[in-house]
Design a protein around this motif. Structure first.
Motif, mmCIF file in Angstrom:
data_model
loop_
_atom_site.group_PDB
_atom_site.id
_atom_site.type_symbol
_atom_site.label_atom_id
_atom_site.label_comp_id
_atom_site.label_asym_id
_atom_site.label_seq_id
_atom_site.Cartn_x
_atom_site.Cartn_y
_atom_site.Cartn_z
ATOM 1 N N SER A 188 6.769 8.107 8.944
ATOM 2 C CA SER A 188 5.727 8.489 9.889
ATOM 3 C C SER A 188 4.583 9.136 9.125
ATOM 4 N N LYS A 189 3.368 8.662 9.374
ATOM 5 C CA LYS A 189 2.180 9.209 8.717
ATOM 6 C C LYS A 189 1.063 9.352 9.745
ATOM 7 N N THR A 190 0.197 10.337 9.504
ATOM 8 C CA THR A 190 -0.959 10.536 10.367
ATOM 9 C C THR A 190 -2.121 11.057 9.539
ATOM 10 N N ASP A 191 -3.314 10.721 9.980
ATOM 11 C CA ASP A 191 -4.507 11.259 9.316
ATOM 12 C C ASP A 191 -5.115 12.396 10.124
ATOM 13 N N ILE A 242 -11.086 11.432 15.945
ATOM 14 C CA ILE A 242 -10.039 10.506 16.365
ATOM 15 C C ILE A 242 -9.041 10.354 15.230
ATOM 16 N N SER A 243 -7.810 10.720 15.493
ATOM 17 C CA SER A 243 -6.772 10.617 14.470
ATOM 18 C C SER A 243 -5.885 9.407 14.745
ATOM 19 N N THR A 244 -5.312 8.881 13.685
ATOM 20 C CA THR A 244 -4.441 7.718 13.759
ATOM 21 C C THR A 244 -3.060 8.117 13.267
ATOM 22 N N SER A 245 -2.041 7.661 13.999
ATOM 23 C CA SER A 245 -0.649 7.906 13.611
ATOM 24 C C SER A 245 0.087 6.577 13.553
ATOM 25 N N ILE A 246 0.932 6.429 12.537
ATOM 26 C CA ILE A 246 1.741 5.228 12.388
ATOM 27 C C ILE A 246 3.187 5.663 12.203
ATOM 28 N N ASN A 247 4.083 5.086 13.014
ATOM 29 C CA ASN A 247 5.519 5.367 12.922
ATOM 30 C C ASN A 247 6.260 4.052 12.733
ATOM 31 N N ILE A 248 7.052 3.978 11.689
ATOM 32 C CA ILE A 248 7.873 2.804 11.420
ATOM 33 C C ILE A 248 9.321 3.274 11.500
ATOM 34 N N LYS A 249 10.093 2.695 12.427
ATOM 35 C CA LYS A 249 11.454 3.190 12.656
ATOM 36 C C LYS A 249 12.532 2.455 11.875
ATOM 37 N N LYS A 250 12.232 1.247 11.376
ATOM 38 C CA LYS A 250 13.280 0.558 10.644
ATOM 39 C C LYS A 250 12.686 -0.250 9.507
ATOM 40 N N GLY A 251 13.526 -0.555 8.538
ATOM 41 C CA GLY A 251 13.096 -1.332 7.393
ATOM 42 C C GLY A 251 12.769 -0.454 6.200
ATOM 43 N N ASN A 311 0.810 -1.214 0.000
ATOM 44 C CA ASN A 311 0.000 0.000 0.000
ATOM 45 C C ASN A 311 0.846 1.268 0.000
ATOM 46 N N ASN A 312 2.119 1.121 -0.344
ATOM 47 C CA ASN A 312 3.030 2.264 -0.500
ATOM 48 C C ASN A 312 2.982 3.227 0.678
ATOM 49 N N PHE A 313 3.193 2.688 1.875
ATOM 50 C CA PHE A 313 3.119 3.498 3.095
ATOM 51 C C PHE A 313 3.937 4.782 2.978
ATOM 52 N N ARG A 314 5.145 4.681 2.492
ATOM 53 C CA ARG A 314 6.019 5.857 2.438
ATOM 54 C C ARG A 314 5.522 6.913 1.464
ATOM 55 N N ARG A 315 4.691 6.545 0.505
ATOM 56 C CA ARG A 315 4.216 7.495 -0.500
ATOM 57 C C ARG A 315 2.857 8.102 -0.172
ATOM 58 N N ILE A 316 2.230 7.626 0.880
ATOM 59 C CA ILE A 316 0.931 8.180 1.264
ATOM 60 C C ILE A 316 1.098 9.660 1.565
ATOM 61 N N GLU A 317 0.224 10.466 0.988
ATOM 62 C CA GLU A 317 0.300 11.908 1.191
ATOM 63 C C GLU A 317 -0.768 12.362 2.184
ATOM 64 N N GLU A 318 -0.323 13.165 3.129
ATOM 65 C CA GLU A 318 -1.232 13.727 4.120
ATOM 66 C C GLU A 318 -1.785 15.045 3.599
ATOM 67 N N ASP A 319 -3.046 15.282 3.866
ATOM 68 C CA ASP A 319 -3.667 16.558 3.537
ATOM 69 C C ASP A 319 -3.277 17.530 4.650
ATOM 70 N N HIS A 320 -3.479 18.800 4.447
ATOM 71 C CA HIS A 320 -3.118 19.763 5.484
ATOM 72 C C HIS A 320 -4.305 20.611 5.917
ATOM 73 N N LYS A 321 -5.506 20.026 5.796
ATOM 74 C CA LYS A 321 -6.700 20.701 6.296
ATOM 75 C C LYS A 321 -6.668 20.684 7.813
ATOM 76 N N LYS A 322 -7.373 21.605 8.396
ATOM 77 C CA LYS A 322 -7.517 21.590 9.850
ATOM 78 C C LYS A 322 -8.805 20.844 10.173
ATOM 79 N N ILE A 323 -8.663 19.774 10.933
ATOM 80 C CA ILE A 323 -9.808 18.973 11.339
ATOM 81 C C ILE A 323 -9.789 18.915 12.861
ATOM 82 N N TYR A 324 -10.919 19.201 13.460
ATOM 83 C CA TYR A 324 -10.993 19.236 14.911
ATOM 84 C C TYR A 324 -11.921 18.149 15.439
ATOM 85 N N ASP A 325 -11.659 17.725 16.663
ATOM 86 C CA ASP A 325 -12.528 16.832 17.422
ATOM 87 C C ASP A 325 -12.863 15.535 16.703
#
Length: 145
Positions: A112-115, A98-107, A82-96
């Motif tokens: 690091s990506k977040t919605d 539940i956001s998800t963050s994924i951090n992969i430190k090796k491999g 699913n091309n994790f490294r190529r996923i692009e985050e939007d920069h809209k402001k979203i409030y209130d």
């Protein structure tokens, strides 16, 4: 007396610093947080050891478990497919919400990506596929109370 207090203070500092090691020493991190009634959910993976914590809706849960090599391979394959490294985050402001963050430190999928500001429409399916595998791992290994 001062010497004893100094030694006790040093021991407390060392213990408190070491207890936070769990939260910084990981290979893979998946976390969800926020919302109107805030929740905090974390899955930290180091090798085959996993630590899960959940706090929200009046519940608190912390659990350690072993994650299988099969699950780790499935997770790594899903990140790659699913091309994790190529996923692009939007920069809209979203409030209130539940956001998800994924951090992969090796491999090969390290990054690091977040919605928190949303995911660009072209990558929403990729993001959903990746988060689905994390939730499957949590559901299969965590004993809910």
């Amino acid at each position: 007396m001062k010497r004893i207090l100094g030694i006790l203070f040093a021991i407390i500092v060392l213990i408190s610093c070491n207890s936070q090691k769990r939260y910084s020493d990981f290979d893979i991190s998946y976390s969800k947080s926020g919302g109107y009634a805030p929740i905090y959910e974390n899955l930290l993976i180091k090798g085959n050891n996993a630590f899960y914590s959940f706090e929200g809706n009046g519940k608190k849960l912390k659990q350690n478990f072993k994650i299988s090599n099969e699950d780790l391979n499935r997770l790594e394959n899903t990140l790659s497919q699913n091309n994790f490294r190529r996923i692009e985050e939007d920069h809209k402001k979203i409030y209130d919400f539940i956001s998800t963050s994924i951090n992969i430190k090796k491999g090969p999928n390290s990054g690091s990506k977040t919605d928190a500001s949303a995911i660009m429409p072209n990558y929403k399916t990729n993001w959903t596929n990746i988060t689905y595998v994390f939730q499957e791992i949590i559901n299969a290994n965590v004993k809910k109370q």
